[in-house]
Scaffold this motif. Structure first.
Motif, PDB file in Angstrom:
ATOM      1  N   ILE A  68       0.960  -1.241  -0.056  1.00 49.21           N
ATOM      2  CA  ILE A  68      -0.030  -0.042  -0.235  1.00 49.21           C
ATOM      3  C   ILE A  68       0.919   1.229  -0.058  1.00 49.21           C
ATOM      4  CG2 ILE A  68      -1.717   1.242   1.398  1.00 49.21           C
ATOM      5  CD1 ILE A  68      -2.943  -1.155   2.426  1.00 49.21           C
ATOM      6  N   LYS A  69       1.838   1.322   0.819  1.00 48.16           N
ATOM      7  CA  LYS A  69       2.760   2.588   0.946  1.00 48.16           C
ATOM      8  C   LYS A  69       3.503   2.530  -0.327  1.00 48.16           C
ATOM      9  CE  LYS A  69       6.630   4.337   3.723  1.00 48.16           C
ATOM     10  NZ  LYS A  69       7.461   4.130   4.757  1.00 48.16           N
ATOM     11  N   GLY A  70       3.905   1.726  -1.067  1.00 50.58           N
ATOM     12  CA  GLY A  70       4.503   1.442  -2.335  1.00 50.58           C
ATOM     13  C   GLY A  70       3.755   2.108  -3.265  1.00 50.58           C
ATOM     14  N   LYS A  71       2.360   1.691  -3.373  1.00 53.06           N
ATOM     15  CA  LYS A  71       1.562   1.967  -4.291  1.00 53.06           C
ATOM     16  C   LYS A  71       1.184   3.410  -4.200  1.00 53.06           C
ATOM     17  CE  LYS A  71      -1.760   1.009  -7.550  1.00 53.06           C
ATOM     18  NZ  LYS A  71      -2.575   2.191  -7.553  1.00 53.06           N
ATOM     19  N   GLU A  72       1.142   3.946  -2.887  1.00 53.40           N
ATOM     20  CA  GLU A  72       1.030   5.387  -2.865  1.00 53.40           C
ATOM     21  C   GLU A  72       1.961   6.359  -3.452  1.00 53.40           C
ATOM     22  OE1 GLU A  72       0.574   5.871   1.418  1.00 53.40           O
ATOM     23  OE2 GLU A  72      -1.667   5.302   1.464  1.00 53.40           O
ATOM     24  N   LYS A  73       3.325   5.943  -3.323  1.00 55.43           N
ATOM     25  CA  LYS A  73       4.430   6.461  -3.978  1.00 55.43           C
ATOM     26  C   LYS A  73       4.314   6.268  -5.384  1.00 55.43           C
ATOM     27  CE  LYS A  73       9.538   6.749  -3.461  1.00 55.43           C
ATOM     28  NZ  LYS A  73      10.675   6.018  -2.931  1.00 55.43           N
ATOM     29  N   GLU A  74       4.250   5.235  -5.961  1.00 60.10           N
ATOM     30  CA  GLU A  74       3.814   5.127  -7.413  1.00 60.10           C
ATOM     31  C   GLU A  74       2.625   6.167  -8.011  1.00 60.10           C
ATOM     32  OE1 GLU A  74       3.445   0.951  -8.273  1.00 60.10           O
ATOM     33  OE2 GLU A  74       5.359   0.423  -7.219  1.00 60.10           O
ATOM     34  N   ASP A  75       1.643   6.101  -7.241  1.00 58.32           N
ATOM     35  CA  ASP A  75       0.492   6.974  -7.783  1.00 58.32           C
ATOM     36  C   ASP A  75       0.815   8.431  -7.800  1.00 58.32           C
ATOM     37  OD1 ASP A  75      -0.992   4.682  -8.127  1.00 58.32           O
ATOM     38  OD2 ASP A  75      -2.065   4.740  -6.204  1.00 58.32           O
ATOM     39  N   TYR A  76       1.858   9.045  -6.637  1.00 62.05           N
ATOM     40  CA  TYR A  76       2.001  10.347  -6.575  1.00 62.05           C
ATOM     41  C   TYR A  76       2.966  10.731  -7.957  1.00 62.05           C
ATOM     42  CZ  TYR A  76       4.471  14.550  -4.922  1.00 62.05           C
ATOM     43  OH  TYR A  76       4.906  15.604  -4.786  1.00 62.05           O
ATOM     44  N   SER A  77       3.707   9.915  -8.260  1.00 59.90           N
ATOM     45  CA  SER A  77       4.853  10.147  -9.398  1.00 59.90           C
ATOM     46  C   SER A  77       3.985  10.222 -10.662  1.00 59.90           C
ATOM     47  CB  SER A  77       5.903   8.791  -9.452  1.00 59.90           C
ATOM     48  OG  SER A  77       6.934   9.214  -8.551  1.00 59.90           O
ATOM     49  N   PHE A  78       2.804   9.057 -10.855  1.00 60.28           N
ATOM     50  CA  PHE A  78       2.180   9.045 -11.912  1.00 60.28           C
ATOM     51  C   PHE A  78       1.251  10.384 -12.132  1.00 60.28           C
ATOM     52  CE2 PHE A  78      -1.867   8.058 -14.361  1.00 60.28           C
ATOM     53  CZ  PHE A  78      -1.179   7.382 -15.407  1.00 60.28           C
ATOM     54  N   ARG A  79       0.690  10.932 -10.795  1.00 61.14           N
ATOM     55  CA  ARG A  79      -0.028  12.350 -10.949  1.00 61.14           C
ATOM     56  C   ARG A  79       0.796  13.378 -11.507  1.00 61.14           C
ATOM     57  NH1 ARG A  79      -2.323  10.249  -5.994  1.00 61.14           N
ATOM     58  NH2 ARG A  79      -0.950  11.902  -4.809  1.00 61.14           N
ATOM     59  N   LEU A  80       2.071  13.289 -10.975  1.00 56.54           N
ATOM     60  CA  LEU A  80       3.114  14.359 -11.137  1.00 56.54           C
ATOM     61  C   LEU A  80       3.387  14.280 -12.913  1.00 56.54           C
ATOM     62  CD1 LEU A  80       5.712  14.467  -8.740  1.00 56.54           C
ATOM     63  CD2 LEU A  80       3.939  16.091  -8.903  1.00 56.54           C
ATOM     64  N   PHE A  81       3.219  13.304 -13.319  1.00 56.69           N
ATOM     65  CA  PHE A  81       3.687  12.859 -14.926  1.00 56.69           C
ATOM     66  C   PHE A  81       2.337  13.502 -15.661  1.00 56.69           C
ATOM     67  CE2 PHE A  81       2.172  10.308 -18.380  1.00 56.69           C
ATOM     68  CZ  PHE A  81       3.241  10.520 -19.338  1.00 56.69           C
ATOM     69  N   ARG A  82       1.100  13.114 -15.139  1.00 55.01           N
ATOM     70  CA  ARG A  82      -0.271  13.526 -15.769  1.00 55.01           C
ATOM     71  C   ARG A  82      -0.144  15.080 -15.896  1.00 55.01           C
ATOM     72  NH1 ARG A  82      -2.396  10.731 -19.093  1.00 55.01           N
ATOM     73  NH2 ARG A  82      -4.430  11.780 -18.646  1.00 55.01           N
ATOM     74  N   GLN A  83       0.307  15.613 -14.713  1.00 53.15           N
ATOM     75  CA  GLN A  83       0.186  17.193 -14.820  1.00 53.15           C
ATOM     76  C   GLN A  83       1.102  17.711 -15.947  1.00 53.15           C
ATOM     77  OE1 GLN A  83       1.137  18.694 -10.824  1.00 53.15           O
ATOM     78  NE2 GLN A  83      -0.704  17.511 -10.012  1.00 53.15           N
ATOM     79  N   ASP A  84       2.416  17.102 -15.954  1.00 54.88           N
ATOM     80  CA  ASP A  84       3.386  17.304 -17.066  1.00 54.88           C
ATOM     81  C   ASP A  84       2.985  17.091 -18.177  1.00 54.88           C
ATOM     82  OD1 ASP A  84       6.101  18.445 -17.584  1.00 54.88           O
ATOM     83  OD2 ASP A  84       6.987  16.285 -17.490  1.00 54.88           O
ATOM     84  N   TYR A  85       2.149  16.068 -18.520  1.00 56.61           N
ATOM     85  CA  TYR A  85       1.810  15.614 -19.901  1.00 56.61           C
ATOM     86  C   TYR A  85       0.877  16.404 -20.235  1.00 56.61           C
ATOM     87  CZ  TYR A  85      -0.778  12.973 -23.201  1.00 56.61           C
ATOM     88  OH  TYR A  85      -1.565  12.679 -24.245  1.00 56.61           O
ATOM     89  N   GLN A  86       0.070  17.027 -19.328  1.00 61.12           N
ATOM     90  CA  GLN A  86      -0.972  17.879 -19.751  1.00 61.12           C
ATOM     91  C   GLN A  86      -0.434  19.291 -20.313  1.00 61.12           C
ATOM     92  OE1 GLN A  86      -4.415  17.106 -20.044  1.00 61.12           O
ATOM     93  NE2 GLN A  86      -4.873  19.045 -21.048  1.00 61.12           N
ATOM     94  N   LEU A  87       0.289  19.610 -19.644  1.00 58.60           N
ATOM     95  CA  LEU A  87       1.150  20.857 -19.983  1.00 58.60           C
ATOM     96  C   LEU A  87       1.771  20.650 -21.440  1.00 58.60           C
ATOM     97  CD1 LEU A  87       2.897  22.169 -16.556  1.00 58.60           C
ATOM     98  CD2 LEU A  87       0.970  23.194 -17.761  1.00 58.60           C
ATOM     99  N   MET A  88       2.453  19.658 -21.839  1.00 57.18           N
ATOM    100  CA  MET A  88       3.123  19.456 -22.950  1.00 57.18           C
ATOM    101  C   MET A  88       2.219  19.262 -24.262  1.00 57.18           C
ATOM    102  SD  MET A  88       6.293  16.510 -22.011  1.00 57.18           S
ATOM    103  CE  MET A  88       5.289  15.508 -21.202  1.00 57.18           C
ATOM    104  N   LYS A  89       0.862  18.544 -23.758  1.00 56.38           N
ATOM    105  CA  LYS A  89      -0.129  18.580 -24.718  1.00 56.38           C
ATOM    106  C   LYS A  89      -0.685  19.814 -25.238  1.00 56.38           C
ATOM    107  CE  LYS A  89      -4.617  16.287 -25.210  1.00 56.38           C
ATOM    108  NZ  LYS A  89      -5.638  15.422 -24.822  1.00 56.38           N
ATOM    109  N   GLU A  90      -0.995  20.762 -24.161  1.00 57.20           N
ATOM    110  CA  GLU A  90      -1.466  21.986 -24.678  1.00 57.20           C
ATOM    111  C   GLU A  90      -0.427  22.900 -25.468  1.00 57.20           C
ATOM    112  OE1 GLU A  90      -2.444  23.919 -20.765  1.00 57.20           O
ATOM    113  OE2 GLU A  90      -4.036  22.435 -20.349  1.00 57.20           O
ATOM    114  N   LYS A  91       0.888  22.510 -25.023  1.00 60.67           N
ATOM    115  CA  LYS A  91       1.884  23.320 -26.043  1.00 60.67           C
ATOM    116  C   LYS A  91       2.111  22.919 -27.271  1.00 60.67           C
ATOM    117  CE  LYS A  91       6.755  24.405 -26.100  1.00 60.67           C
ATOM    118  NZ  LYS A  91       8.167  23.983 -25.472  1.00 60.67           N
TER     119      LYS A  91
END
Length: 290
Positions: free
Chosen positions: A61-84
């Motif tokens: 569970i602890k490991g999944k939380e860490k992985e999900d946090y990194s994935f959320r950061l990636f999604r934010q980054d991806y959205q900015l790249m997509k808009e650009k």
């Protein structure tokens, strides 16, 4: 106490710091693979302790939380790249204009079947197509040439397990590493076919790998500058950053590492051009035509 392949254990001599999966058992010792980090280690059976089921669930569970946090950061980054990309592809005018993208071809060689599955699952969540293959680290130099010519990838991930052993030499001696030399040889074989670092992007390495040798061999990104352990999914985040960045833009090392779970102590590299190309107009395939 008896131990079986696949059981999850920790090492008493290392204060139970890492969760391992037993890869093989021979006489009074075992070969261990990190459950979430790309580390391979040897241990005496008397040093191992089985992890209770209740503790395994907490760790996961602890490991999944860490992985999900990194994935959320990636999604934010991806959205900015997509808009650009949308703005640049339409000159800032028609936001609904029909343009298409040519996805990067990714070849992922992994020395661990379970890690490979985890990585492919994450590639799919990120919308990336990947040709993933399990290949033993020792066989990678022999296989890479054939695979590059057959698949013609834009990016290669060369990873699996590794480890530095003080008993075998100093940190600057590649012979003191379990699989770093095989990773280096694999990178060299790939570079002999495609020398340009922007035409073929390469990530190479695993836990504690000899970073300097991998970069000198021709890798764009590699592990591990501080000889620390890296997370099993880190190569995927670097791949996604490069794959979703326009070929007109460069990916700085900081940008590539920002969404990884390990960061700059475990990962590094050189400035690299992105791989994504866009075009227009998008023509929907007519399935009713002859």
């Amino acid at each position: 106490m008896s131990f079986m392949v696949g059981e999850l254990v920790t090492r008493e001599s290392y204060q139970h710091d890492i969760l391992f999966r037993i890869s093989s058992v021979s006489n009074q010792s075992a070969v261990l693979h990190g459950e979430d980090i790309r580390l391979e280690a040897d241990a005496l059976l008397e040093d191992l302790e089985k992890v209770p089921e209740r503790d395994i669930e907490k760790i996961k569970i602890k490991g999944k939380e860490k992985e999900d946090y990194s994935f959320r950061l990636f999604r934010q980054d991806y959205q900015l790249m997509k808009e650009k990309r949308t703005y640049e592809s339409t000159s800032g005018y028609q936001q609904d204009s029909n343009f298409f993208q040519l996805p990067a071809r990714v070849l992922h060689l992994d020395g661990d079947r379970l890690y490979l599955k985890k990585c492919i699952d994450l590639y799919q969540r990120m919308g990336l197509q990947v040709h993933g293959l399990y290949v033993d680290e020792k066989e990678m130099p022999n296989e890479i040439g054939r695979l590059v010519k057959k698949i013609q990838p834009d990016m290669i991930v060369i990873t699996g397990h590794d480890a530095f052993s003080r008993n075998k030499g100093e940190k600057n001696d590649i012979r003191a590493y379990r699989h770093s030399q095989y990773f280096v040889d694999t990178v060299r074989e790939a570079r002999a076919i495609v020398p340009n670092v922007d035409q073929l992007v390469i990530f190479a390495g695993a836990c504690q790998s000899h970073f300097e040798s991998l970069i000198r061999a021709g890798a764009n990104f590699a592990s591990s500058p501080s000889r620390i352990n890296i997370h099993a999914l880190d190569p995927v985040y670097i791949t996604a950053k490069v794959a979703y960045t326009s070929f007109m833009d460069k990916v700085s090392v900081y940008e590539a590492l920002r969404n990884t779970l390990t960061g700059e102590k475990g990962l590094g590299g050189i400035e690299t051009k992105g791989l994504l190309r866009t075009g227009m107009p998008y023509v929907k395939e007519d399935l009713t035509s002859d």
